[in-house]
Write a protein that holds these residues in place. Sequence first.
Motif, PDB file in Angstrom:
ATOM      1  N   GLU A  12      37.410  32.243  38.922  1.00  0.00           N
ATOM      2  CA  GLU A  12      36.352  32.903  39.679  1.00  0.00           C
ATOM      3  C   GLU A  12      35.815  34.096  38.910  1.00  0.00           C
ATOM      4  O   GLU A  12      36.577  34.877  38.369  1.00  0.00           O
ATOM      5  N   THR A  58      43.295  28.503  43.462  1.00  0.00           N
ATOM      6  CA  THR A  58      42.852  29.556  42.553  1.00  0.00           C
ATOM      7  C   THR A  58      44.078  30.219  41.938  1.00  0.00           C
ATOM      8  O   THR A  58      44.925  30.735  42.667  1.00  0.00           O
ATOM      9  N   TRP A  76      46.231  30.372  46.801  1.00  0.00           N
ATOM     10  CA  TRP A  76      45.594  31.421  46.009  1.00  0.00           C
ATOM     11  C   TRP A  76      46.708  32.243  45.360  1.00  0.00           C
ATOM     12  O   TRP A  76      47.555  32.804  46.074  1.00  0.00           O
ATOM     13  N   GLY A  78      47.727  35.332  42.787  1.00  0.00           N
ATOM     14  CA  GLY A  78      47.194  36.537  42.151  1.00  0.00           C
ATOM     15  C   GLY A  78      47.594  36.674  40.688  1.00  0.00           C
ATOM     16  O   GLY A  78      48.545  36.040  40.210  1.00  0.00           O
ATOM     17  N   ARG A 108      47.329  26.492  51.191  1.00  0.00           N
ATOM     18  CA  ARG A 108      46.602  27.704  51.598  1.00  0.00           C
ATOM     19  C   ARG A 108      47.483  28.952  51.635  1.00  0.00           C
ATOM     20  O   ARG A 108      47.125  29.956  52.242  1.00  0.00           O
ATOM     21  N   LEU A 110      49.207  32.342  50.041  1.00  0.00           N
ATOM     22  CA  LEU A 110      48.604  33.400  49.248  1.00  0.00           C
ATOM     23  C   LEU A 110      49.722  34.188  48.562  1.00  0.00           C
ATOM     24  O   LEU A 110      50.637  34.676  49.232  1.00  0.00           O
TER      25      LEU A 110
ATOM     26  N   ARG B  85      40.912  44.369  41.668  1.00  0.00           N
ATOM     27  CA  ARG B  85      40.953  43.068  42.342  1.00  0.00           C
ATOM     28  C   ARG B  85      40.397  43.212  43.755  1.00  0.00           C
ATOM     29  O   ARG B  85      40.497  44.264  44.386  1.00  0.00           O
ATOM     30  N   GLN B  86      39.780  42.167  44.217  1.00  0.00           N
ATOM     31  CA  GLN B  86      39.263  42.153  45.580  1.00  0.00           C
ATOM     32  C   GLN B  86      40.408  41.894  46.553  1.00  0.00           C
ATOM     33  O   GLN B  86      41.348  41.172  46.238  1.00  0.00           O
ATOM     34  N   ARG B  88      42.203  40.122  49.680  1.00  0.00           N
ATOM     35  CA  ARG B  88      42.209  38.710  50.072  1.00  0.00           C
ATOM     36  C   ARG B  88      43.164  38.590  51.238  1.00  0.00           C
ATOM     37  O   ARG B  88      44.376  38.709  51.070  1.00  0.00           O
ATOM     38  N   VAL B  99      33.814  41.974  51.018  1.00  0.00           N
ATOM     39  CA  VAL B  99      33.731  42.168  49.574  1.00  0.00           C
ATOM     40  C   VAL B  99      33.525  43.648  49.297  1.00  0.00           C
ATOM     41  O   VAL B  99      32.641  44.290  49.860  1.00  0.00           O
ATOM     42  N   TYR B 118      42.952  48.214  43.891  1.00  0.00           N
ATOM     43  CA  TYR B 118      41.943  47.292  44.413  1.00  0.00           C
ATOM     44  C   TYR B 118      40.518  47.816  44.232  1.00  0.00           C
ATOM     45  O   TYR B 118      40.283  49.024  44.100  1.00  0.00           O
TER      46      TYR B 118
END
Lengths: 257, 257, 257
Positions: A12, A58, A76, A78, A108, A110, B85-86, B88, B99, B118
């Motif tokens: 991404e 991701t 996801w 990190g 799903r 994280l 980093r965003q 999540r 965002v 972040y």
Amino acid sequence: MAACCRIIFEAEGTRAREVSGLEGSFRYISEDAVIGEGTVLGFGCVVMDGVVIGEGVTVGHHVIIHEGTRIGDGAWIGDNAVLGRQPRAGVSVTRAVSVMPPLVIGKRALVGTSAVIYAGSVVGEEAMVADLAAVREDCVIGRRVRIGRCAVIGCNVRIGEGSVVQAGALVTSDSRIEEEVFIGPGVYTCNDKYMSRREFPLRGPVIRRGASVGTNSTLLPGVVIGRGAVVGAGAVVTRDVPDGCTVMGNPARPFPA
Amino acid sequence: MAACCRIIFEAEGTRAREVSGLEGSFRYISEDAVIGEGTVLGFGCVVMDGVVIGEGVTVGHHVIIHEGTRIGDGAWIGDNAVLGRQPRAGVSVTRAVSVMPPLVIGKRALVGTSAVIYAGSVVGEEAMVADLAAVREDCVIGRRVRIGRCAVIGCNVRIGEGSVVQAGALVTSDSRIEEEVFIGPGVYTCNDKYMSRREFPLRGPVIRRGASVGTNSTLLPGVVIGRGAVVGAGAVVTRDVPDGCTVMGNPARPFPA
Amino acid sequence: MAACCRIIFEAEGTRAREVSGLEGSFRYISEDAVIGEGTVLGFGCVVMDGVVIGEGVTVGHHVIIHEGTRIGDGAWIGDNAVLGRQPRAGVSVTRAVSVMPPLVIGKRALVGTSAVIYAGSVVGEEAMVADLAAVREDCVIGRRVRIGRCAVIGCNVRIGEGSVVQAGALVTSDSRIEEEVFIGPGVYTCNDKYMSRREFPLRGPVIRRGASVGTNSTLLPGVVIGRGAVVGAGAVVTRDVPDGCTVMGNPARPFPA
């Protein structure tokens, strides 16, 4: 899941394009790994033999995925996370260490930045293991469980569906946590009554369904926190807490008295 | 700051030489990034689109800098740090995640090894975020603030100039910390009175200018620690502490009584 | 130790083969480094000038080894570990920082995933520093000592042979811990009586041989925990504890009374 190794997309945030190899992205991906369609991997990832990554996953930058780890669709992961490492006992550790089966990460789920999750554990669907947290081997982390930042989960721990372990808490090895339990930030639990001075069968606490354990409290080895019980912040729990009971203080006593 | 992309020098400790590309240093640097003169980047760094790094910045090895992050002149970024980093949210987290605008790191700030900061936050000039610490989104970390090793700063936190958060402390989301505050090692703060059992407007503590909060103490949701007040080590603070007052014990009481 | 630079084998789990250079493994290895026979390095490692790695060492993926670090035969270094970084004071830190001599890691020592160990320290033979733990400069960690996950060891600390510091504990700077001491999970220690408000010669606690310090307890600056003494879980220790004595509570008092 399509067994389509090497169908990899850039992570991404870079311009997505299909890449056929490793050139320029500094990744090592075993030819024995299987990576599903729509999965993206960041720069510098290491994907070892026998890893199976589902579709639409991701994977951040510099993630290391050890042998045989399985990651479900839509997960996801990190940056800098390390997944599926084998335990490795220090010379002076008494607990025997054996080779663990691969780590399984549910759909799903994280996983946060720099989290470390060992082989031999299962992380449930839609569960979260936050940044800088560690989960050791032989754990079963239930569906939708949340493990906070910098929390540590020892080995041989069970955490039931929907439970929460907040930031900086330690769930010691051999603990049993049922469903919908809340463990506040900085809660510390013990499993060794004699602090290595005598033989003792290690016993973590048992925390029953719907119990709440307040911030920075301490649970002594083997205590049972009953269903729906509440442990106040900063309490030091030396005895079992009955179902529905609230305790506070050091040592913890029922409240109201 | 000169808009001189790709004027990169090898990291300190290697023989400094200008490099024109990525060959041999295993870096990914977006062509949209801007890197100031005299800045050095270590091996394996990832610098994403729109990142702006000032002059004379030292970036360690394997550092990951996400989209749009801005780093001021003279900053120092430790190995493995992850910047910008965003957020999540896990599937079961209630707080909505949006965002965030890019992270901003002030001039001469210092970020430790494997620290995670972040997007949506601002780290002030000459501030320090030490090794393995995490700072979430929507925080404002003031000038010369120091965040210790393995400390966790939740989202939407304000920390005033010159304050210190020592190692392993947790400043929970929605906390307000004024200037020149001292938060000792392992202090844990709460923001949820009912530990997820009932609706509760999350409220972190408010810590007024010059207050000192002792090692391993616990602050309940929304308590106000007055100006210059002192919380003793290991105290469990369940009520507001007036300006200049000292409290100790579990539950915390004024001292001398 | 053979001075055979560049005799490198692929990391465990990949098909072991001798590699003559860096191609395809994304490593930087200084030509001034010395690497012993039978040592394996993972992908993405960075090995700086003057590093000396013994024989039969396993170095995980993405490990960063700073200038001059010495690693003994048979050691095991986890993924993402950072070894031998120099201290770097924030602008507002009072303790002067000088250039430290290189880190020394003893034979058969074990360093966990993402652990950070500074230059100027010595980690003894067969010692363990677990995942995500940090050890600062100027420490001497004795033989067979175990430092747990996410634990933090400040600078200028001595820990004697066979002692254990469990997960999430903080051993503050200037502490002295003798042999065979047990420091439980989440123990926090202080060294600054006035929390930065007045001049105070920083003094960590002194913990004598064979003492046990229980989970989540707090030790005030400079307290002495006597030989074989026991501090109960959650205790707040404000005074010295005589040899063989047990204390509990907040503040800690002798038990039985």
